[in-house]
Design an enzyme around this catalytic site. Structure first.
Site, PDB file in Angstrom:
ATOM      1  N   SER A  19       0.828  -1.203   0.000  1.00 54.53           N
ATOM      2  CA  SER A  19       0.000   0.000   0.000  1.00 54.53           C
ATOM      3  C   SER A  19       0.867   1.259   0.000  1.00 54.53           C
ATOM      4  CB  SER A  19      -0.969  -0.029   1.185  1.00 54.53           C
ATOM      5  OG  SER A  19      -1.911   1.003   1.105  1.00 54.53           O
ATOM      6  N   ASP A  22      -3.223   6.394  -3.444  1.00 54.41           N
ATOM      7  CA  ASP A  22      -1.983   5.872  -2.887  1.00 54.41           C
ATOM      8  C   ASP A  22      -1.421   4.840  -3.873  1.00 54.41           C
ATOM      9  OD1 ASP A  22      -3.861   3.880  -2.442  1.00 54.41           O
ATOM     10  OD2 ASP A  22      -3.055   3.305  -0.492  1.00 54.41           O
ATOM     11  N   ASP A  64      -1.214   1.638  -4.342  1.00 52.73           N
ATOM     12  CA  ASP A  64      -1.998   0.517  -4.875  1.00 52.73           C
ATOM     13  C   ASP A  64      -3.432   0.934  -5.196  1.00 52.73           C
ATOM     14  OD1 ASP A  64      -2.781   0.681  -2.169  1.00 52.73           O
ATOM     15  OD2 ASP A  64      -3.302  -1.444  -2.106  1.00 52.73           O
ATOM     16  N   ASP A 117      -6.072   1.904  -3.632  1.00 53.98           N
ATOM     17  CA  ASP A 117      -7.299   1.577  -2.911  1.00 53.98           C
ATOM     18  C   ASP A 117      -7.774   2.757  -2.052  1.00 53.98           C
ATOM     19  OD1 ASP A 117      -5.349   1.397  -0.932  1.00 53.98           O
ATOM     20  OD2 ASP A 117      -6.015  -0.542  -0.153  1.00 53.98           O
TER      21      ASP A 117
END
Length: 547
Positions: free
Chosen positions: A143, A292, A294, A296
């Protein structure tokens, strides 16, 4: 150097298939670096509901190919042969390698593995699990952690992250795995190993463009994926929904696992949004959006009347999206949910519209378990899952779907001669001004966090920020139907609230603060009062923590 330490290191070395970590470990053994070996072999990364996350390197206390292969073997044992697992990955160091190692272990154990075609946003993986009717999903991502980290997140057949007791079952199965060099491994030529095509991405885009976006499309957006994997998917989503593709920060547009332009690749961190805000000023953007790495999570910035831009808090965006979804959906059984550390405003919005409301523990894995009829869920850390009458297309936080819906909301406000700040003021007048903030302390020694929590439990505060502490809940004992978790919640006079908990993914102690100020005159006056009240809370809480 301890003979046990040397034995553990040599045993690890004998099974490690990665020449990089083998060279790292050999150098440490040859150099007699006991401290470095103890750091890598004196503990191990624990598999939990957040999966695995840690620094890259050799040994059980690092993310590496051995750790990942053991995790995949544990997952395979819990699922059993014949089951189907979808695997995704981001653009961090080793993510593609870890994804393919996972596929090799799963297919070698008699399972089917479908690997996403390239580095893609985490919500695409979460969507794909349900879209393909898979039994589980794995995504390799850390992340918004620092560049040297990577992680391993597991989803179940409902497309949401695992919760107890599945995490404990997988953890126990991982512990029972022997040397990974003895695992049977499949290959990409195996019929059970499939590499998916772009049709799964197209299906995801079709799902998110069917969200309640409204009809307005006249909007100028500045955007950054923060060197992550969201850029191409977000551009495709905007294009498919009929929006102009956002102006993107060029220096941050391409995936780069070193995140060279930011200290931390997290839109909440100071300085991370500087280039996006600079771009917004240069193009006269109506809103600023960021994902961010990734993708999500979604961050939102808005222009100020006096010039410049302000980033909205996750709670502000959650309140706007929550009320928007409630207004754009129908049905008596609708449910909206957030976490115990998020603002209480969503509950008041739900009550005002006659919609059910639930609070859960921190984390989207819990939000997705809030109940049937869930059409919207959010957490204050910039995570949102937006639904329609048909439900949620992604059973996890989705930074692409959230960005699209925010754009639709902002475009309609612009068409009406208004903006998102005006909509926030409307909510403050209807429900009272709910202002939130955080006090976050990063430590090098986790015992400092343990000590701070122990002090608060031993001597609970009786007053914070000039407000009486009306009740104190030790969340480790479970509260109001919630499972136990390491946290403390204080309810203060005047509707204020404080929650203190250790971070589940970083070496931080996190404190979540909320005050509620009635709006009797100008909203700006209530906002100024809220800033003072939050500052007073922070000062008293800092003293109570002793950090």
């Amino acid at each position: 150097m301890s003979s046990d330490l040397v034995r553990l290191a040599r045993s690890w070395l004998a099974q490690d298939p990665d020449p990089e970590t083998r060279a790292e470990l050999t150098a440490l053994l040859d150099g007699g670096d006991a401290d470095a070996l103890r750091e890598r072999f004196g503990a191990k990364l624990e598999f939990g509901t957040a999966g695995l996350r840690g620094e890259l390197g050799a040994g059980p206390n690092r993310m590496n190919r051995v750790t990942v292969m053991r995790a995949a073997a544990g997952l395979a044992r819990v699922l059993g042969p014949g089951r189907h697992v979808v695997i995704g990955y981001d653009a961090r160091h080793k993510s593609d390698v870890f994804a393919h190692d996972t596929a090799a272990v799963l297919t070698g154990a008699g399972l089917r593995a479908s690997v996403l075609p390239r580095p893609l946003p985490t919500p695409v993986l979460a969507f794909a699990v349900r879209h393909l009717g898979a039994d589980a999903g794995v995504t390799v991502t850390a992340s918004h952690n620092p560049p040297r980290d990577n992680g391993y997140k597991v989803y179940w057949n409902d497309g949401s992250q695992i919760v107890p007791p599945v995490d404990s079952e997988i953890s126990a199965a991982i512990d029972a795995v022997g040397q990974v060099s003895g695992l049977p491994l499949g290959s990409p030529d195996d019929p059970a190993w499939a590499t998916l095509g772009d049709d799964v991405v197209a299906a995801y885009l079709e799902a998110v463009t069917a969200l309640p976006l409204g009809g307005a499309r006249g909007l100028r957006v500045a955007y950054t994926p923060l060197h992550g994997v969201g850029g191409a998917t977000l551009a495709g989503a905007f294009r498919a929904a009929g929006f102009e593709v956002p102006a993107t920060v060029e220096a941050q547009a391409a995936p780069d696992p070193d995140f060279p332009t930011v200290a931390f690749p997290n839109p909440e961190e100071p300085g991370a949004m500087d280039l996006a805000l600079e771009l917004a000023r240069s193009v006269g953007a109506d809103i600023v959006l960021a994902n961010d790495p990734d993708a999500d999570r979604c961050a939102v910035g808005v222009p100020l009347p006096e010039g410049g831009y302000r980033m909205l808090t996750g709670d502000e965006v959650g309140a706007l999206l929550g009320e928007h979804v409630i207004r754009q959906t129908s049905g008596d059984g609708r449910l909206v949910a957030t976490t115990i550390v998020s603002s209480s405003l969503l509950g008041k919005i739900a009550s005002g519209h006659g919609v059910r409301y639930a609070e859960t523990l921190t984390g989207f894995k819990w939000i997705m378990k809030a109940g049937d009829g869930l059409v919207f869920g959010y957490e204050e850390a910039l995570g949102y899952s937006v639904g329609a009458d048909s439900g949620l297309p992604v059973h996890d936080k989705d930074g692409i779907g959230a960005a699209l819906t925010v754009a639709g909301l902002a475009a309609q406000a612009k068409l009406d001669g208004r903006n998102l700040l005006d909509l926030l003021d409307d909510q403050a007048r209807r429900y009272g001004l709910h202002a939130t903030s955080q006090l976050s302390v990063r430590v090098d020694d986790l015992s400092l966090i343990t000590g701070a929590m122990a002090r608060l439990r031993a001597t609970p505060p009786v007053k914070l920020g000039g407000r009486e502490v009306e009740s104190a809940d030790d969340l480790s004992e479970g509260s109001a139907g919630l499972p136990p978790t390491d946290g403390l919640r204080y309810r203060l006079s005047g509707g204020a609230r404080v929650v203190v908990r250790p971070s589940g993914t970083e070496p931080k102690l996190k404190c979540y603060l909320e005050v509620v100020v009635p709006v009797t005159g100008e909203v700006s006056d209530a906002r100024a009062q809220a800033v003072q009240d939050l500052d007073a809370l922070k000062a008293d809480l800092s003293a109570a923590l002793g950090l």
